[in-house]
Every structure is written in C-alpha cells, then in structure tokens.
Scaffold this motif. Structure first.
Motif, PDB file in Angstrom:
ATOM      1  N   ILE A   1       0.823  -1.213   0.000  1.00 52.70           N
ATOM      2  CA  ILE A   1       0.000   0.000   0.000  1.00 52.70           C
ATOM      3  C   ILE A   1       0.858   1.264   0.000  1.00 52.70           C
ATOM      4  O   ILE A   1       0.380   2.343  -0.365  1.00 52.70           O
ATOM      5  CB  ILE A   1      -0.984  -0.004   1.194  1.00 52.70           C
ATOM      6  N   SER A   2       2.141   1.161   0.355  1.00 54.60           N
ATOM      7  CA  SER A   2       2.966   2.368   0.485  1.00 54.60           C
ATOM      8  C   SER A   2       3.188   3.072  -0.851  1.00 54.60           C
ATOM      9  O   SER A   2       3.188   4.305  -0.910  1.00 54.60           O
ATOM     10  CB  SER A   2       4.295   2.046   1.150  1.00 54.60           C
ATOM     11  N   ILE A   3       3.369   2.331  -1.931  1.00 55.76           N
ATOM     12  CA  ILE A   3       3.633   2.974  -3.225  1.00 55.76           C
ATOM     13  C   ILE A   3       2.386   3.665  -3.776  1.00 55.76           C
ATOM     14  O   ILE A   3       2.459   4.835  -4.159  1.00 55.76           O
ATOM     15  CB  ILE A   3       4.246   1.969  -4.214  1.00 55.76           C
ATOM     16  N   PRO A   4       1.213   3.001  -3.831  1.00 52.61           N
ATOM     17  CA  PRO A   4       0.033   3.727  -4.313  1.00 52.61           C
ATOM     18  C   PRO A   4      -0.295   4.947  -3.446  1.00 52.61           C
ATOM     19  O   PRO A   4      -0.699   5.999  -3.961  1.00 52.61           O
ATOM     20  CB  PRO A   4      -1.095   2.703  -4.253  1.00 52.61           C
ATOM     21  N   GLU A   5      -0.106   4.817  -2.134  1.00 48.82           N
ATOM     22  CA  GLU A   5      -0.371   5.959  -1.261  1.00 48.82           C
ATOM     23  C   GLU A   5       0.619   7.086  -1.532  1.00 48.82           C
ATOM     24  O   GLU A   5       0.251   8.248  -1.552  1.00 48.82           O
ATOM     25  CB  GLU A   5      -0.292   5.508   0.206  1.00 48.82           C
ATOM     26  N   ALA A   6       1.876   6.732  -1.782  1.00 52.17           N
ATOM     27  CA  ALA A   6       2.906   7.738  -2.048  1.00 52.17           C
ATOM     28  C   ALA A   6       2.648   8.464  -3.358  1.00 52.17           C
ATOM     29  O   ALA A   6       2.971   9.639  -3.488  1.00 52.17           O
ATOM     30  CB  ALA A   6       4.284   7.094  -2.084  1.00 52.17           C
ATOM     31  N   LEU A   7       2.085   7.795  -4.333  1.00 55.44           N
ATOM     32  CA  LEU A   7       1.829   8.418  -5.633  1.00 55.44           C
ATOM     33  C   LEU A   7       0.488   9.143  -5.696  1.00 55.44           C
ATOM     34  O   LEU A   7       0.312  10.041  -6.520  1.00 55.44           O
ATOM     35  CB  LEU A   7       1.904   7.359  -6.732  1.00 55.44           C
ATOM     36  N   SER A   8      -0.449   8.772  -4.829  1.00 55.03           N
ATOM     37  CA  SER A   8      -1.766   9.419  -4.882  1.00 55.03           C
ATOM     38  C   SER A   8      -1.723  10.861  -4.382  1.00 55.03           C
ATOM     39  O   SER A   8      -2.476  11.709  -4.863  1.00 55.03           O
ATOM     40  CB  SER A   8      -2.784   8.616  -4.080  1.00 55.03           C
ATOM     41  N   PHE A   9      -0.844  11.151  -3.436  1.00 57.13           N
ATOM     42  CA  PHE A   9      -0.772  12.515  -2.899  1.00 57.13           C
ATOM     43  C   PHE A   9      -0.248  13.512  -3.941  1.00 57.13           C
ATOM     44  O   PHE A   9      -0.884  14.551  -4.173  1.00 57.13           O
ATOM     45  CB  PHE A   9       0.061  12.525  -1.621  1.00 57.13           C
ATOM     46  N   PRO A  10       0.870  13.235  -4.620  1.00 51.41           N
ATOM     47  CA  PRO A  10       1.295  14.164  -5.681  1.00 51.41           C
ATOM     48  C   PRO A  10       0.280  14.249  -6.818  1.00 51.41           C
ATOM     49  O   PRO A  10       0.105  15.317  -7.408  1.00 51.41           O
ATOM     50  CB  PRO A  10       2.613  13.583  -6.182  1.00 51.41           C
ATOM     51  N   ALA A  11      -0.398  13.145  -7.118  1.00 54.89           N
ATOM     52  CA  ALA A  11      -1.432  13.191  -8.161  1.00 54.89           C
ATOM     53  C   ALA A  11      -2.566  14.109  -7.739  1.00 54.89           C
ATOM     54  O   ALA A  11      -3.089  14.882  -8.560  1.00 54.89           O
ATOM     55  CB  ALA A  11      -1.963  11.786  -8.440  1.00 54.89           C
ATOM     56  N   LEU A  12      -2.934  14.040  -6.473  1.00 55.99           N
ATOM     57  CA  LEU A  12      -3.978  14.931  -5.962  1.00 55.99           C
ATOM     58  C   LEU A  12      -3.539  16.382  -6.045  1.00 55.99           C
ATOM     59  O   LEU A  12      -4.309  17.252  -6.476  1.00 55.99           O
ATOM     60  CB  LEU A  12      -4.318  14.560  -4.514  1.00 55.99           C
ATOM     61  N   ILE A  13      -2.309  16.653  -5.671  1.00 55.09           N
ATOM     62  CA  ILE A  13      -1.804  18.029  -5.714  1.00 55.09           C
ATOM     63  C   ILE A  13      -1.723  18.529  -7.158  1.00 55.09           C
ATOM     64  O   ILE A  13      -2.201  19.621  -7.469  1.00 55.09           O
ATOM     65  CB  ILE A  13      -0.421  18.127  -5.034  1.00 55.09           C
TER      66      ILE A  13
ATOM     67  N   PHE B   1      -4.718   6.455   2.313  1.00 53.45           N
ATOM     68  CA  PHE B   1      -4.047   6.921   3.526  1.00 53.45           C
ATOM     69  C   PHE B   1      -4.579   6.188   4.764  1.00 53.45           C
ATOM     70  O   PHE B   1      -3.802   5.782   5.629  1.00 53.45           O
ATOM     71  CB  PHE B   1      -4.216   8.436   3.694  1.00 53.45           C
ATOM     72  N   VAL B   2      -5.883   6.010   4.842  1.00 57.97           N
ATOM     73  CA  VAL B   2      -6.468   5.306   5.986  1.00 57.97           C
ATOM     74  C   VAL B   2      -6.011   3.845   6.004  1.00 57.97           C
ATOM     75  O   VAL B   2      -5.653   3.309   7.060  1.00 57.97           O
ATOM     76  CB  VAL B   2      -8.007   5.412   5.967  1.00 57.97           C
ATOM     77  N   ILE B   3      -5.992   3.206   4.845  1.00 55.89           N
ATOM     78  CA  ILE B   3      -5.507   1.819   4.767  1.00 55.89           C
ATOM     79  C   ILE B   3      -4.042   1.745   5.192  1.00 55.89           C
ATOM     80  O   ILE B   3      -3.647   0.851   5.941  1.00 55.89           O
ATOM     81  CB  ILE B   3      -5.708   1.249   3.351  1.00 55.89           C
ATOM     82  N   TYR B   4      -3.233   2.704   4.732  1.00 57.96           N
ATOM     83  CA  TYR B   4      -1.821   2.746   5.121  1.00 57.96           C
ATOM     84  C   TYR B   4      -1.688   2.879   6.641  1.00 57.96           C
ATOM     85  O   TYR B   4      -0.883   2.178   7.264  1.00 57.96           O
ATOM     86  CB  TYR B   4      -1.124   3.913   4.424  1.00 57.96           C
ATOM     87  N   ALA B   5      -2.474   3.760   7.239  1.00 58.55           N
ATOM     88  CA  ALA B   5      -2.395   3.966   8.685  1.00 58.55           C
ATOM     89  C   ALA B   5      -2.804   2.701   9.443  1.00 58.55           C
ATOM     90  O   ALA B   5      -2.167   2.337  10.446  1.00 58.55           O
ATOM     91  CB  ALA B   5      -3.273   5.141   9.098  1.00 58.55           C
TER      92      ALA B   5
ATOM     93  N   PHE C   1       5.005   7.087   9.519  1.00 59.00           N
ATOM     94  CA  PHE C   1       3.815   7.928   9.435  1.00 59.00           C
ATOM     95  C   PHE C   1       4.161   9.272   8.788  1.00 59.00           C
ATOM     96  O   PHE C   1       3.426   9.763   7.932  1.00 59.00           O
ATOM     97  CB  PHE C   1       3.201   8.142  10.816  1.00 59.00           C
ATOM     98  N   LEU C   2       5.286   9.857   9.178  1.00 57.72           N
ATOM     99  CA  LEU C   2       5.710  11.127   8.573  1.00 57.72           C
ATOM    100  C   LEU C   2       6.016  10.959   7.088  1.00 57.72           C
ATOM    101  O   LEU C   2       5.734  11.860   6.288  1.00 57.72           O
ATOM    102  CB  LEU C   2       6.916  11.696   9.308  1.00 57.72           C
ATOM    103  N   LEU C   3       6.580   9.810   6.705  1.00 58.79           N
ATOM    104  CA  LEU C   3       6.846   9.563   5.286  1.00 58.79           C
ATOM    105  C   LEU C   3       5.556   9.523   4.474  1.00 58.79           C
ATOM    106  O   LEU C   3       5.554   9.882   3.299  1.00 58.79           O
ATOM    107  CB  LEU C   3       7.621   8.256   5.106  1.00 58.79           C
ATOM    108  N   SER C   4       4.462   9.115   5.111  1.00 58.37           N
ATOM    109  CA  SER C   4       3.191   9.083   4.387  1.00 58.37           C
ATOM    110  C   SER C   4       2.620  10.483   4.169  1.00 58.37           C
ATOM    111  O   SER C   4       1.756  10.666   3.317  1.00 58.37           O
ATOM    112  CB  SER C   4       2.171   8.221   5.132  1.00 58.37           C
TER     113      SER C   4
END
Length: 116
Positions: free
Chosen positions: A15-27, A54-58, A79-82
C-alpha cells in the motif's frame, strides 16, 4: 520472523507505493489544474482515492507496529513519510530491507546458527 509479521510488513509495502503516488497526483491534477483551468472534476475522486489509501496505510502501519513490535520512533518515521509527497517510495525501500532482514534472521534461527 513469523508469518503474521511478514505478511503485515508485505501488506504495508503493497500500500505504500500507491499511497505515495496518490498525494502528488492529488496536488498536481486536483489542486493545480482546478486553479489554472476549468478542469475541476478530478479533485473529488482523487481526494477520495488518496483518503482511502491513507487510511488503509495507517491501519496497516498500526498492524505492523503491533505484530513486529517496532519502536515508536520507527512508526513515527513511517507515518511522517506518508505525509510527504513520494515519501512512501523511500518507506518501501526501508520496508523491503526490514523484510529481508527478518527472513534472514528467521532462517538463521531455524538452522540453529543464531540464538536471536
């Protein structure tokens, strides 16, 4: 490392990679495009996707914390990396290393070469 701990680490890696890419995509696609053009229909679906990831990652991070008995500092780091765009990519690299270290340690214990 037992199978439950290994699978918890693997789920967090997945889940870390999709979560990491979804935030820049949102921005980029959500916020920036809605400000500079009339394309504002992407904000809601991208925000929802990022929020769910993000919730799944947490939840998966909490699961790893309990099963792997990580120190609080390591959990706080992940958590900070997310929260940092692309931070999960670095987190994935570290998780891969923890996974490999756990497999090596479990194999050594099984073979009787280490008493750890």
């Amino acid at each position: 490392m037992d199978i439950k701990t290994a699978s918890a680490l693997h789920r967090l890696r997945l889940i870390s990679i999709p979560e990491a890419l979804s935030f820049p995509a949102l921005i980029l696609f959500g916020s920036v495009l809605s400000r500079v053009s009339d394309i504002d229909f992407l904000m809601m679906p991208l925000g929802m996707i990022h929020g769910i990831l993000f919730v799944i990652y947490a939840v998966f991070l909490l699961d790893v914390w309990i099963k792997a008995k990580w120190p609080l500092g390591r959990v706080a780091l992940f958590f900070l990396l997310s929260l940092i765009p692309f931070g999960g990519l670095y987190g994935d690299k570290r998780l891969k290393q923890y996974e490999a270290d756990g497999v090596i340690a479990a194999r050594a214990r099984r073979e009787g070469t280490v008493s750890a």
